[in-house]
Design an enzyme around this catalytic site. Structure first.
Site: not given
Length: 353
Positions: A2, A116
């Protein structure tokens, strides 16, 4: 992994998102917080942690920098927030930078979503991941404090990650530890011993959704609502080799008409090539057969030759490119006429004798 999030929450919404609305919470350094759609390591973000005097049960809404700087870092060293912005749950109790933080330095990070990237060869397509109903996501995190050369104390944090859920494995092999209930946030913040490890697992619920967004948000300077605007991406399945052949096919289609137009200056002259080739083939066949049959073949060819002459007369540019070819039927026709003229002369010769 992340490395980018969206955090546009108001300061007073953060404790509520972390299920801390019914307990006393004080704010610390929240004037440094700047809501943003594209938050990267090194940015200031709101974090919920327990008070240092943990016995009173209070919590702190503390603005910290994302990207852990361990307390044992040299005071003269330049901090690198990209070095430890994530902590792998599988090895979190093995590395000294994280292991010593587990007992009393666990915290919560609330965001609306995270980004992402899907790798496709040399290209990367970002996706925005969030809850379907729009409620904030709460991540498990660790924090630390570091005093640098100027004497000021810097608070930093790292987001704990785990293996990706079954629904997101196509996108990436890692994801943040998402605490989806009050019970899980209580376990992470307040539990003793090693019971907190039970919440460090992939989030498998179906209310986590995603969609593609603009690649422009790959730059940390790109910010605003455009970061989370859904875009359309091309369907997958086109490999590099198929794209290569499709380009080659397009090139052939583009170049072939240009060659014809440069010679004929008109698309109408294209059918004459097939007609001429057919006439040539018939001539070769006629030369190999008896003279009697050749006469009948020539007779059957005459309408075709007349059509060709009529067609070529309407397209003068074609004659300029096929002068040699167009002269062949004319010569053949002259030979046929001369043969017809000689036959009556021969019969008349024998008749006179």
């Amino acid at each position: 992994m992340c490395g980018r999030t969206r955090c546009t929450l108001r300061s007073d919404d953060v404790p509520r998102a972390c299920h801390r609305s019914d307990t006393p919470t004080r704010a610390l350094h929240m004037d440094r917080y700047r809501p943003a759609y594209n938050v990267s390591p090194g940015s200031n973000m709101p974090v919920v942690r327990r008070e240092d005097a943990s016995d009173n049960g209070g919590y702190v809404l503390h603005c910290m920098k994302w990207g852990l700087i361990p307390s044992f870092t040299k005071k003269t060293e330049k901090p690198d927030h990209y070095k430890m912005f994530n902590a792998r749950s599988e090895s979190i109790d093995e590395k000294a930078s994280f292991r010593r933080l587990l007992p009393k330095s666990r915290c919560l990070v609330a965001v609306e979503g995270f980004y992402e990237w899907k790798k496709d060869g040399s290209k990367k397509q970002p996706y925005y991941i969030h809850f379907k109903d729009g409620r904030p996501l709460v991540f498990a995190a660790l924090y630390d404090s570091w005093q640098y050369s100027e004497g000021e104390t810097l608070y930093t944090f790292t987001i704990v990650t785990t293996s990706s859920s079954s629904a997101l494995q196509w996108l990436h092999d890692r994801m943040p530890v998402i605490l989806g209930s009050k019970e899980s946030t209580d376990t992470w913040l307040s539990s003793s011993g090693s019971s907190f490890k039970s919440v460090m697992k992939p989030y498998e619920e179906s209310d986590l959704v995603w969609y593609p967004v603009t690649p422009a948000m790959g730059k940390s300077s790109f910010d605003g609502p455009e970061c989370i605007k859904q875009i359309q991406v091309k369907a997958e399945g086109n490999t590099s080799i198929s794209m290569f052949f499709s380009k080659k096919g397009a090139e052939r289609k583009d170049t072939k008409p240009e060659q014809k137009l440069s010679c004929h200056e008109s698309v109408k002259t294209e059918p004459t090539e097939d007609l001429i080739e057919g006439a040539k083939t018939d001539e070769v066949d006629n030369d190999l057969k008896f003279s009697g049959s050749s006469h009948s073949k020539n007779a059957s060819m005459l309408p075709i030759k007349r059509e060709y002459e009529t067609f070529s007369a309407d397209s003068k540019p074609a004659l300029a490119c096929h002068d040699q070819i167009s002269s062949t039927p004319a010569k053949k026709k002259e030979k046929t006429k001369s043969a017809d003229d000689k036959q009556p002369t021969l019969f008349s010769f024998f008749g006179k004798k």
